[in-house]
Design a protein around this motif. Structure first.
Motif, PDB file in Angstrom:
ATOM      1  N   VAL A 158     -12.869   4.665  -6.158  1.00 26.05           N
ATOM      2  CA  VAL A 158     -12.051   5.912  -5.984  1.00 26.05           C
ATOM      3  C   VAL A 158     -12.875   6.891  -5.321  1.00 26.05           C
ATOM      4  CG1 VAL A 158     -10.896   7.603  -7.510  1.00 26.05           C
ATOM      5  CG2 VAL A 158     -10.712   5.238  -8.266  1.00 26.05           C
ATOM      6  N   THR A 215      -8.485   9.617  -1.803  1.00 26.91           N
ATOM      7  CA  THR A 215      -7.484  10.861  -1.887  1.00 26.91           C
ATOM      8  C   THR A 215      -8.258  12.094  -1.555  1.00 26.91           C
ATOM      9  OG1 THR A 215      -6.046  11.857  -3.403  1.00 26.91           O
ATOM     10  CG2 THR A 215      -8.359  11.263  -4.433  1.00 26.91           C
ATOM     11  N   VAL A 256      -8.383   3.580  -3.953  1.00 23.90           N
ATOM     12  CA  VAL A 256      -7.887   5.050  -4.045  1.00 23.90           C
ATOM     13  C   VAL A 256      -8.719   5.769  -3.078  1.00 23.90           C
ATOM     14  CG1 VAL A 256      -7.036   6.920  -5.005  1.00 23.90           C
ATOM     15  CG2 VAL A 256      -6.736   4.628  -6.234  1.00 23.90           C
ATOM     16  N   ALA A 290       0.679  -1.113  -0.089  1.00 27.10           N
ATOM     17  CA  ALA A 290      -0.048  -0.109  -0.052  1.00 27.10           C
ATOM     18  C   ALA A 290       0.717   1.281   0.085  1.00 27.10           C
ATOM     19  CB  ALA A 290      -0.787   0.017   1.067  1.00 27.10           C
ATOM     20  N   HIS A 298      -6.608  -2.563  -4.029  1.00 21.41           N
ATOM     21  CA  HIS A 298      -6.672  -1.442  -5.119  1.00 21.41           C
ATOM     22  C   HIS A 298      -7.582  -0.327  -4.798  1.00 21.41           C
ATOM     23  CE1 HIS A 298      -5.064  -5.133  -6.591  1.00 21.41           C
ATOM     24  NE2 HIS A 298      -4.414  -4.560  -7.643  1.00 21.41           N
ATOM     25  N   GLU A 329     -11.860  11.667  -5.082  1.00 15.32           N
ATOM     26  CA  GLU A 329     -11.198  12.611  -6.196  1.00 15.32           C
ATOM     27  C   GLU A 329     -11.736  13.984  -6.544  1.00 15.32           C
ATOM     28  OE1 GLU A 329      -9.015  13.024  -8.155  1.00 15.32           O
ATOM     29  OE2 GLU A 329      -7.651  11.502  -8.278  1.00 15.32           O
ATOM     30  N   CYS A 341      -3.446  -0.442  -2.345  1.00 12.98           N
ATOM     31  CA  CYS A 341      -4.168   0.641  -1.952  1.00 12.98           C
ATOM     32  C   CYS A 341      -3.204   1.968  -2.136  1.00 12.98           C
ATOM     33  CB  CYS A 341      -4.919   0.637  -0.702  1.00 12.98           C
ATOM     34  SG  CYS A 341      -6.270  -0.574  -0.528  1.00 12.98           S
ATOM     35  N   VAL A 342      -4.134   3.001  -2.421  1.00 15.83           N
ATOM     36  CA  VAL A 342      -3.403   4.469  -2.234  1.00 15.83           C
ATOM     37  C   VAL A 342      -4.046   5.470  -1.423  1.00 15.83           C
ATOM     38  CG1 VAL A 342      -2.518   6.508  -3.473  1.00 15.83           C
ATOM     39  CG2 VAL A 342      -2.244   4.275  -4.580  1.00 15.83           C
ATOM     40  N   VAL A 343      -3.359   6.163  -0.221  1.00 12.03           N
ATOM     41  CA  VAL A 343      -4.334   6.807   0.652  1.00 12.03           C
ATOM     42  C   VAL A 343      -3.397   8.254   0.635  1.00 12.03           C
ATOM     43  CG1 VAL A 343      -5.006   7.354   3.001  1.00 12.03           C
ATOM     44  CG2 VAL A 343      -4.691   4.559   2.164  1.00 12.03           C
ATOM     45  N   GLY A 344      -3.924   9.015   0.157  1.00 16.09           N
ATOM     46  CA  GLY A 344      -3.606  10.501   0.073  1.00 16.09           C
ATOM     47  C   GLY A 344      -3.327  11.086   1.448  1.00 16.09           C
ATOM     48  N   THR A 382     -17.318   5.468  -7.181  1.00 16.62           N
ATOM     49  CA  THR A 382     -16.861   6.896  -7.290  1.00 16.62           C
ATOM     50  C   THR A 382     -17.584   7.938  -6.406  1.00 16.62           C
ATOM     51  OG1 THR A 382     -17.861   7.418  -9.257  1.00 16.62           O
ATOM     52  CG2 THR A 382     -15.585   6.469  -9.291  1.00 16.62           C
ATOM     53  N   GLU A 419       0.526   8.276   1.597  1.00 16.61           N
ATOM     54  CA  GLU A 419       1.076   9.612   1.572  1.00 16.61           C
ATOM     55  C   GLU A 419       1.464  10.115   2.906  1.00 16.61           C
ATOM     56  OE1 GLU A 419       0.600  11.743  -1.845  1.00 16.61           O
ATOM     57  OE2 GLU A 419      -0.812  10.392  -2.667  1.00 16.61           O
TER      58      GLU A 419
END
Length: 260
Positions: free
Chosen positions: A63, A47, A45, A8, A43, A66, A26-29, A93, A11
């Motif tokens: 997502v 943000t 996101v 993962a 997977h 965004e 996963c991506v965590v802003g 989304t 940030e």
């Protein structure tokens, strides 16, 4: 944190509760806040300036947070706040707000957002809302508590949907929907009351009878739709009917779907 998978991407600045789980890839802003027992499957996101409430589960390829799909958006600060115990399924989304809409997209508690559905900028979603697969809620909409939006339905921007209403599948809703309304057909028609939902919630027979009489008066009474609602407000003793009256008489930027 043992709940974060090594693959993962977290940030710097993200706030993740120690009990939260972040799955593979996963991506965590940097401005994200994940509350207690939040779970991100693989997977996902998340943000933007996004807060996710306790116990919410977000499934793969969603997502969340965004920027809005709005050409007027110029990068201004805005938020997405998601409440507790929501189930946000695959490919959902949800966008942050815009300056012109108050800067906030808000989702209540205990919602179910099925695969592929969309919640646009500045929408306000209540508690216990179900949005079925591939339905879309446009910008600035207000969806009150206990609403069900059927699969592939589309809710036009600025529309309000009152508490306990149900929207049929493959329906386009372009005007406000009264509480407990039943809307169906390709171009949404107010076709009755959500009687099944009322009975499931244990609403008394007397209140259901009062709602049926109110619906008939709104459909066939004298005067304009607003005048009929005002008259209902003067005559009713049912809190459910009063809720419809208050909804109709409140300020809105849309017309109403009226009984046919």
């Amino acid at each position: 944190m043992t709940g974060i998978h090594p693959s993962a991407v977290i940030e710097e600045g993200a706030q993740i509760d120690a009990s939260a789980t972040v799955g593979p890839f996963c991506v965590v802003g940097p401005q994200v806040v994940l509350g207690p027992d939040v779970e991100l499957k693989s997977h996902v996101v998340v943000t933007g300036q996004t807060e996710v409430g306790a116990g919410t589960v977000i499934f793969s390829f969603a997502v969340i947070g965004e920027i809005p799909q709005d050409l007027k958006f110029k990068g201004e600060a805005s938020k997405l706040v998601i409440g507790k115990r929501n189930r946000i399924r695959e490919h959902v989304t949800m966008n942050c707000g815009t300056e012109g809409g108050g800067g906030l997209t808000s989702v209540g508690d205990d919602g179910l957002f099925m695969a592929g559905c969309h919640v646009a900028h500045d929408a306000i979603i209540g508690n216990n809302v179900i949005v079925v697969n591939s339905a879309a809620v446009a910008g600035h909409c207000v969806i009150e508590d206990d609403v069900i939006i059927g699969g592939l339905a589309g809710i036009h921007q600025w529309v309000r949907i009152g508490r306990g209403a149900i929207i049929g599948a493959v329906t386009m809703v372009t005007n406000d929907v009264i509480p407990y309304g039943l809307v169906q057909a390709p171009r949404g028609v107010l076709d009755g009351l959500n009687l099944v939902g009322l009975k499931r919630r244990g609403v008394s027979r007397a209140d259901i009878t009062a709602l049926r009489a109110a619906f008939q008066m709104l459909a066939q009474g004298e005067g304009t739709f607003h005048q009929r609602a005002e008259r209902l407000g003067e005559e009713t003793s049912s809190e459910y009917v009063s809720e419809i009256v208050d909804f109709v008489l409140a300020e809105t930027g849309r017309h109403f779907l009226t009984p046919g």
